[in-house]
Design a protein around this motif. Structure first.
Motif, PDB file in Angstrom:
ATOM      1  N   HIS A  67      76.613 -50.387 -42.590  1.00  0.00           N
ATOM      2  CA  HIS A  67      77.027 -49.638 -43.785  1.00  0.00           C
ATOM      3  C   HIS A  67      77.864 -48.407 -43.432  1.00  0.00           C
ATOM      4  O   HIS A  67      78.602 -47.917 -44.278  1.00  0.00           O
ATOM      5  CB  HIS A  67      75.798 -49.200 -44.576  1.00  0.00           C
ATOM      6  N   SER A 123      69.857 -48.628 -44.432  1.00  0.00           N
ATOM      7  CA  SER A 123      71.264 -48.655 -44.029  1.00  0.00           C
ATOM      8  C   SER A 123      71.631 -47.423 -43.220  1.00  0.00           C
ATOM      9  O   SER A 123      72.520 -47.474 -42.380  1.00  0.00           O
ATOM     10  CB  SER A 123      72.160 -48.760 -45.259  1.00  0.00           C
ATOM     11  N   SER A 124      70.938 -46.309 -43.487  1.00  0.00           N
ATOM     12  CA  SER A 124      71.204 -45.082 -42.744  1.00  0.00           C
ATOM     13  C   SER A 124      70.034 -44.790 -41.815  1.00  0.00           C
ATOM     14  O   SER A 124      68.891 -44.698 -42.270  1.00  0.00           O
ATOM     15  CB  SER A 124      71.388 -43.910 -43.718  1.00  0.00           C
ATOM     16  N   ALA A 149      72.930 -49.173 -38.108  1.00  0.00           N
ATOM     17  CA  ALA A 149      73.559 -48.266 -39.076  1.00  0.00           C
ATOM     18  C   ALA A 149      75.067 -48.500 -39.181  1.00  0.00           C
ATOM     19  O   ALA A 149      75.709 -48.050 -40.138  1.00  0.00           O
ATOM     20  CB  ALA A 149      73.279 -46.813 -38.693  1.00  0.00           C
ATOM     21  N   GLU A 188      78.733 -49.661 -54.578  1.00  0.00           N
ATOM     22  CA  GLU A 188      78.227 -50.774 -53.771  1.00  0.00           C
ATOM     23  C   GLU A 188      77.457 -51.780 -54.610  1.00  0.00           C
ATOM     24  O   GLU A 188      76.695 -51.412 -55.508  1.00  0.00           O
ATOM     25  CB  GLU A 188      77.287 -50.243 -52.672  1.00  0.00           C
ATOM     26  N   ASP A 212      77.035 -45.322 -43.235  1.00  0.00           N
ATOM     27  CA  ASP A 212      76.775 -44.267 -44.215  1.00  0.00           C
ATOM     28  C   ASP A 212      77.119 -42.906 -43.619  1.00  0.00           C
ATOM     29  O   ASP A 212      77.051 -42.714 -42.411  1.00  0.00           O
ATOM     30  CB  ASP A 212      75.286 -44.260 -44.604  1.00  0.00           C
ATOM     31  N   THR A 239      76.192 -34.691 -53.330  1.00  0.00           N
ATOM     32  CA  THR A 239      76.486 -36.002 -53.919  1.00  0.00           C
ATOM     33  C   THR A 239      75.791 -36.180 -55.265  1.00  0.00           C
ATOM     34  O   THR A 239      74.781 -35.534 -55.559  1.00  0.00           O
ATOM     35  CB  THR A 239      76.026 -37.159 -53.000  1.00  0.00           C
ATOM     36  N   VAL A 292      81.723 -44.186 -53.074  1.00  0.00           N
ATOM     37  CA  VAL A 292      81.201 -45.530 -52.781  1.00  0.00           C
ATOM     38  C   VAL A 292      80.681 -46.160 -54.067  1.00  0.00           C
ATOM     39  O   VAL A 292      79.910 -45.538 -54.801  1.00  0.00           O
ATOM     40  CB  VAL A 292      80.009 -45.472 -51.780  1.00  0.00           C
ATOM     41  N   HIS A 329      67.498 -36.441 -48.242  1.00  0.00           N
ATOM     42  CA  HIS A 329      68.427 -37.499 -48.686  1.00  0.00           C
ATOM     43  C   HIS A 329      68.136 -37.881 -50.145  1.00  0.00           C
ATOM     44  O   HIS A 329      69.011 -38.353 -50.851  1.00  0.00           O
ATOM     45  CB  HIS A 329      68.302 -38.747 -47.807  1.00  0.00           C
ATOM     46  N   ARG A 345      79.908 -56.067 -46.152  1.00  0.00           N
ATOM     47  CA  ARG A 345      78.912 -55.827 -45.102  1.00  0.00           C
ATOM     48  C   ARG A 345      78.107 -57.110 -44.896  1.00  0.00           C
ATOM     49  O   ARG A 345      77.800 -57.819 -45.854  1.00  0.00           O
ATOM     50  CB  ARG A 345      77.964 -54.693 -45.508  1.00  0.00           C
ATOM     51  N   GLU A 361      74.260 -39.548 -57.258  1.00  0.00           N
ATOM     52  CA  GLU A 361      74.001 -40.988 -57.097  1.00  0.00           C
ATOM     53  C   GLU A 361      73.492 -41.560 -58.399  1.00  0.00           C
ATOM     54  O   GLU A 361      72.741 -40.899 -59.121  1.00  0.00           O
ATOM     55  CB  GLU A 361      72.840 -41.210 -56.121  1.00  0.00           C
TER      56      GLU A 361
END
Ligand SMILES: Cc1cc2nc3c(=O)[nH]c(=O)nc-3n(C[C@H](O)[C@H](O)[C@H](O)COP(=O)(O)OP(=O)(O)OC[C@H]3O[C@@H](n4cnc5c(N)ncnc54)[C@H](O)[C@@H]3O)c2cc1C
Length: 461
Positions: free
Chosen positions: A310, A133-134, A307, A353, A312, A319, A351, A78, A270, A321
């Motif tokens: 969010h 969140s994930s 989870a 955020e 996710d 991706t 996204v 991740h 959220r 980021e």
């Protein structure tokens, strides 16, 4: 330089004899473990060592030092960073110890676990770990990056609730780290990512949480401005028992995306609260009354569904980021963000955020750590998926967000949301003192520089 030489291949054969786990060269079964969740990142090590013990990691460190290789670590990818063929990749997926002690409200967890594993093990005891969140993120990557979960304002950083680590240093030493034993490593492991060693097990506090009040309200993009301004005012007096973020979402029209959210701009609020149901409902009703949500998914949820706040993505994807921390935000700042993220902005991001920080996060815990952003007010995170038609626009647009938001940003970033092997980007995640001390500790425990690769804070590379 191609280091995948016959000589190295022969040497790697000898590593197989030294570890109980498996060693996979390119093309062999097991090498696919190198493929990260973020498939945009080139992860091409000379071999993947699927370790089964701390001893396997120590053997890998010693082997690397002898053969002028570096060692990186990955669980899920991740937070993947580019790795070349001068690197041995330690994959921790087989370190799956998970012992919950309901008496002490603690869990001893292996670095190979993801948060959902720990959530599921703790739930039957009425307990919960402070996950992110994930729930598919790895526990060790998350906690060494400080860890900002959906209840961060109530409990502070998840790493503020670590009791001990077991690590293997770059010189192959196995060390048990607590606030009293190797206190300097205990400081540095909570925020320093992989700088000081590879974590094998972690002892964490569990919280007596079975349910919470929360979820997300999803609004039409056309309502984003009204809701965002109301949210900013609402944040100003949000009690510490509640945490929140907002997100501009542009989700693809895929079967797993609820139809009202697919293929359009939406705006999510959220919310995760440990207040009693009546009080929490009253608090979120202020946002509910601003516009009619397309989907109202806020209510009492079991912690096992954390989870859902969010929602996710779970499947691997390519991706990009970026992240930056902010000072207090004004309504002018919200308008500026709307101009690059809101309706008509042509934003290519999936996204964008804004997470409210503060609350318990703002206070130093009993044992200080290498996390140095407790005074930040919000975290701004941008994630774009690198697929056509928007792939080419993602990076430039995220730089544009940085530029327009500069009047309100601190220039610093969260270690967890800035995966990078660029020394300047890594340095952004620490203040100068912290960067210096992490680097000095890294040199002390890894004099050969075996771990000097990827997202580590070493001033000499
Ligand atoms: C969809 C998504 C949601 C996220 N949500 C949150 C969130 O809510 N809060 C938050 O704080 N972060 C969040 N993150 C960031 C995430 O915590 C980091 O990317 C973290 O590094 C992931 O850990 P991993 O082990 O799964 O990843 P990996 O890519 O496998 O590891 C990333 C890095 O973590 C370090 N690391 C991993 N394992 C070890 C180990 N055993 N010992 C020492 N260092 C290790 C290394 O530096 C490694 O390069 C999210 C990321 C994604 C993609």
């Amino acid at each position: 330089m191609n280091l995948q030489t016959p000589m190295l291949d022969t040497a790697l054969e000898s590593l197989r004899a030294e570890v109980t786990g498996s060693v996979a060269l390119p093309g062999e079964a097991g090498y696919e473990l190198a493929t990260p969740w973020n498939v945009a990142v080139p992860v091409n090590p000379c071999a993947v060592v699927a370790v089964e013990s701390a001893q396997d990691i120590a053997a890998t460190m010693r082997f690397a030092a002898r053969n002028d290789l570096r060692v990186a670590v990955q669980r899920t990818g991740h937070g993947a960073v580019p790795l070349g063929n001068d690197v041995l990749l330690v994959h921790t997926g087989k370190l799956t110890e998970c012992i919950v002690d309901p008496e002490t409200r603690t869990a001893r967890i292996g670095a190979g676990l993801i948060w959902q594993d720990v959530i599921d093990a703790a739930a039957p005891h009425g307990l919960a770990p402070l996950a992110g969140s994930s729930a598919t993120v790895g526990v060790a990557g998350f906690l060494t990056g400080a860890g900002i979960g959906p209840m961060v304002r109530t409990y502070g950083l998840s790493s503020d609730h670590v009791r001990s680590f077991d690590i293997v240093t770059g010189s192959g030493e196995l060390i048990h780290v607590t606030p009293d034993e190797h206190a300097e490593l205990f400081w540095g492991l909570r925020g320093g990512k992989g700088t000081l060693g590879i974590v094998t097990t972690i002892e964490i506090d569990l919280m007596p949480i079975t349910h919470f009040y929360g979820g997300a309200l999803y609004f039409d993009g056309a309502d984003a401005a009204r809701v965002a301004h109301a949210w900013l005012d609402w944040c100003a007096d949000l009690p510490e028992h509640s945490s929140t973020s907002v997100a501009f979402l542009q989700l693809p029209p895929l079967p797993q995306v609820p139809p009202p959210l697919a293929g359009r701009l939406t705006f999510a609020v959220r919310f995760a609260s440990l207040a009693d149901e009546g009080e929490a409902e009253q608090i979120i009703n202020r946002i509910r009354s601003v516009a009619t949500p397309l989907i109202d998914a806020v209510g009492v949820l079991p912690y096992a569904a954390i989870a859902a706040v969010h929602a996710d993505p779970i499947d691997p994807m390519p991706t990009h980021e970026s992240t930056v921390l902010t000072t207090e935000l004004s309504h002018e700042a919200v308008d500026t963000l709307l101009s690059v993220a809101g309706p008509g902005s042509q934003s290519p991001q999936t996204v964008i955020e804004l997470r409210l920080l503060g609350g318990a996060l703002a206070r130093e815990p009993k044992h200080r750590s290498a996390f140095c952003h407790r005074d930040a007010s919000f975290a701004l995170m941008v994630a774009g998926v690198l697929v056509p038609p928007s792939a080419d626009a993602v990076v430039g647009h995220s730089q544009r967000i940085d530029r327009v938001m500069a009047p309100w940003t601190t220039g610093r970033a969260l270690p967890n949301f800035a995966p990078s092997d660029d020394p300047d980007q890594i340095a952004r995640t620490y203040d100068e003192d912290t960067a210096h001390w992490l680097s000095a500790l890294g040199n002390e425990h890894d004099p050969d520089g075996v771990l000097r690769v990827g997202q580590v804070m070493r001033q000499i590379r």
